[in-house]
Design an enzyme around this catalytic site. Structure first.
Site, PDB file in Angstrom:
ATOM      1  N   ASP A 208      64.753 107.183  26.793  1.00 31.46           N
ATOM      2  CA  ASP A 208      63.929 108.360  27.043  1.00 31.46           C
ATOM      3  C   ASP A 208      64.431 109.098  28.287  1.00 31.46           C
ATOM      4  O   ASP A 208      64.792 108.481  29.294  1.00 31.46           O
ATOM      5  CB  ASP A 208      62.479 107.905  27.254  1.00 31.46           C
ATOM      6  CG  ASP A 208      61.510 109.058  27.380  1.00 31.46           C
ATOM      7  OD1 ASP A 208      61.391 109.825  26.416  1.00 31.46           O
ATOM      8  OD2 ASP A 208      60.873 109.168  28.446  1.00 31.46           O
ATOM      9  N   GLU A 270      77.581  92.132  26.463  1.00 32.30           N
ATOM     10  CA  GLU A 270      77.474  90.675  26.583  1.00 32.30           C
ATOM     11  C   GLU A 270      76.931  90.040  25.300  1.00 32.30           C
ATOM     12  O   GLU A 270      77.059  88.829  25.102  1.00 32.30           O
ATOM     13  CB  GLU A 270      76.524  90.309  27.726  1.00 32.30           C
ATOM     14  CG  GLU A 270      76.977  90.755  29.105  1.00 32.30           C
ATOM     15  CD  GLU A 270      75.876  90.572  30.142  1.00 32.30           C
ATOM     16  OE1 GLU A 270      74.825  89.960  29.796  1.00 32.30           O
ATOM     17  OE2 GLU A 270      76.052  91.038  31.283  1.00 32.30           O
TER      18      GLU A 270
END
Length: 555
Positions: A208, A270
């Protein structure tokens, strides 16, 4: 293999949790309701869902005022409900993207409450943007910035002894204080938030206000242009007029935001499974938007330039070319979007006859209200065009039913902060957030098991309900279902746009792979080229394509 990741071609369906499906009958949509309706989304053929916020929140801005980023608000259920919903989506082959709101928190968040309690100069206040006021006694706000929702962007605190204190910045509502992203503590907290949801198996984040967060040094005064949208973009609905960029706002699109997203990208990398970041960045022009999706930053950015383009062939051709050029230059797919929870639904917007800035909304007193039939016809044609384009497309819940903006909401039912902060001058976004209809003859049109609905639903929802359209030839639902099926079968998401000669200035003709797309934005019919008809947004008579209609042909 790089270049074929799922997100490059995905059709992503936005769920506004309040308004999608209500399992317990309290009139508020919830996670259990979402879970119950996932099979219908699988039938529609979407690749992923994106959920607007469902976190703990006082709900002063419909959940975009977060008080705990790592828990579910009881309105929507529990973390166990989230896990069950996500597991059900994954079992259906649907990925799950969640909103993250990093520009600001709720004023109820413990971090902000600690900042208020700690006082000026404290470490806690450094997590947000507090400043002394101007004037002899600090009685004036630190600068002249305006809130996106109207009014001043600063609110003054009150010290424990009752005297006026410092001011804090809130680009949105008073109850949404902005974080100070120059503070490393803030960055550390959000890395932890990302990992919390990634560990639960989420497939990505829609970020956002991804063009916010960093503010210009010194927080200089700035007065926005009167024709700018509330989030920084600009729009005109006059055919052939291109939106002008809104440049220079010291709180939008500062270069420092890119360091944040490079850091976040490392966190996502990751994890296995192509987890993604999608930017809500109201930025002009398109080649600047593309900076958000460079190879070491985000994966997607919403194409608001496309959303804001009128239903007119020349500007549509221009924005398609510009989009494909800008995003491909950084190795990213273009995205395409026509509606979301912040804009007037395109089944109404495309038939407005006067300007309507993003975030202002429409209501009974709006000038240039749309013709419902014209709006739906253009929406079906525009959606058919959008879904034929290479890249990734976003669908906002209910647009597959042809839902228009709800114009005649009682003032007493409105909840958007924009309505209140402008004293009713702007209607805001409630009209695109009305709970959607599933079953014509059920209470709340199948939204939930009771008649309750947090925003009132219009009587016309009965004719637009999903069960009233399912299996009905020519319905908007069947049009979307067919378009998604053909898009997948013909590999349109990984294709290209090769423009072909057009019979008229108001008609777009291009080839994407083995599909020829013809979109007539005018009012005069044209003859279709050779090829078997695959799809048409309106029923055709012979080989004639009427105005406001799009067709796909087998090349």
């Amino acid at each position: 293999m790089t270049g074929t990741e799922w997100w490059r071609t995905a059709v992503i369906y936005q769920i506004y949790p309040r308004s999608f499906a209500d399992a317990n009958g309290d009139g508020m949509g919830d996670l259990a309701g979402i879970r119950s309706r996932l099979p219908q989304l699988a039938e529609l053929g979407v690749d992923a869902i994106w959920l607007s916020p469902f976190y703990r929140s006082p709900q002063r801005d419909a959940g975009y005022d977060v008080s705990d980023y790592c828990d579910v608000d009881p309105l929507f259920g529990t973390l166990a409900d989230y896990d069950a919903m996500q597991d059900a989506a994954h079992a259906l082959g649907i990925r799950v993207i969640v909103d993250i709101v990093p520009n600001h928190s709720s004023s109820d968040h413990p971090w902000f409450q600690a900042a208020l309690a700690a006082g000026p100069g404290s470490e806690e206040r450094g997590h947000y943007i507090f400043r002394d006021g101007r004037g002899e006694n600090g009685e004036l706000p630190p600068n002249n910035w305006e809130s996106v929702f109207g009014g001043n962007a600063w609110t003054r605190t009150v010290d424990p002894d009752g005297t006026p204190g410092q001011w804090y910045l809130h680009l949105f509502d008073t109850t949404q204080p902005d974080f100070d992203w120059d503070n490393e503590w803030v960055r550390t907290q959000f890395r932890d938030v990302l990992r919390f949801w990634l560990d639960r198996g989420v497939d990505g984040f829609r970020v956002d206000v991804a063009h916010g967060m960093i503010k210009a040094k010194g927080l200089p005064d700035y007065t926005p242009p009167v024709d700018g949208g509330s989030m920084g973009g600009a729009t005109s609905l006059e055919p052939g007029v291109v939106a002008e960029p809104v440049a220079g706002a010291p709180y939008w699109a500062q270069d420092g935001v890119h360091d944040i997203y490079r850091d976040w990208r490392q966190v996502l990398d990751e994890y296995e499974g192509d987890r993604i970041l999608a930017a809500e960045a109201w930025v002009d022009p398109l080649d600047r938007v593309a900076q958000w999706v460079r190879s070491d930053e985000m994966h997607q950015a919403f194409n608001f330039a496309y959303l804001e383009t009128p239903w007119d062939a020349a500007p549509l051709k221009r924005v398609i070319d510009d989009s494909l050029a800008a995003f491909s230059a950084v190795g990213a797919p273009s995205t395409w979007v026509l509606s979301n929870h912040d804009v007037v639904r395109h089944a109404s917007r495309l038939a407005l006859t006067a300007d309507n800035l993003q975030g202002h909304g429409i209501g009974p007193n709006t000038v240039g209200l749309p013709d419902t039939q014209v709006g739906l016809r253009r929406a079906r044609a525009a959606s058919s065009l959008m879904l034929s384009l290479p890249g990734s497309s976003y669908i906002y819940q209910g647009e597959e039913l042809g839902l228009p903006e709800v114009i005649h909401l009682p003032d007493s039912s409105r909840e958007d902060p924009t309505w209140f902060r402008t004293n009713g001058e702007r209607y805001g976004r409630d009209g695109c957030r009305v709970p959607i209809p599933w079953e014509a003859a059920s209470p709340s049109y199948g939204f939930g098991p009771s008649p309750a609905s947090w925003l009132p639903q219009p009587a016309e929802w009965a004719t637009l309900a999903r069960d009233a359209q399912e299996g009905v030839e020519g319905s908007t639902l069947e049009l979307y279902t067919l378009a998604l099926k053909l898009r997948r079968e013909h590999g349109l998401g990984l294709g290209s746009v090769d423009w072909l000669p057009s019979p008229s200035d108001s008609v777009l003709v291009f080839r994407n792979g083995n599909v020829v797309v013809v979109a007539n934005t005018g009012d005069q019919p044209v003859e279709l080229p050779d090829g078997d008809l695959l799809l048409s947004s309106e029923l055709l008579e012979g080989r004639t394509l009427p105005g406001d209609t799009t067709a796909w042909l087998q090349a």
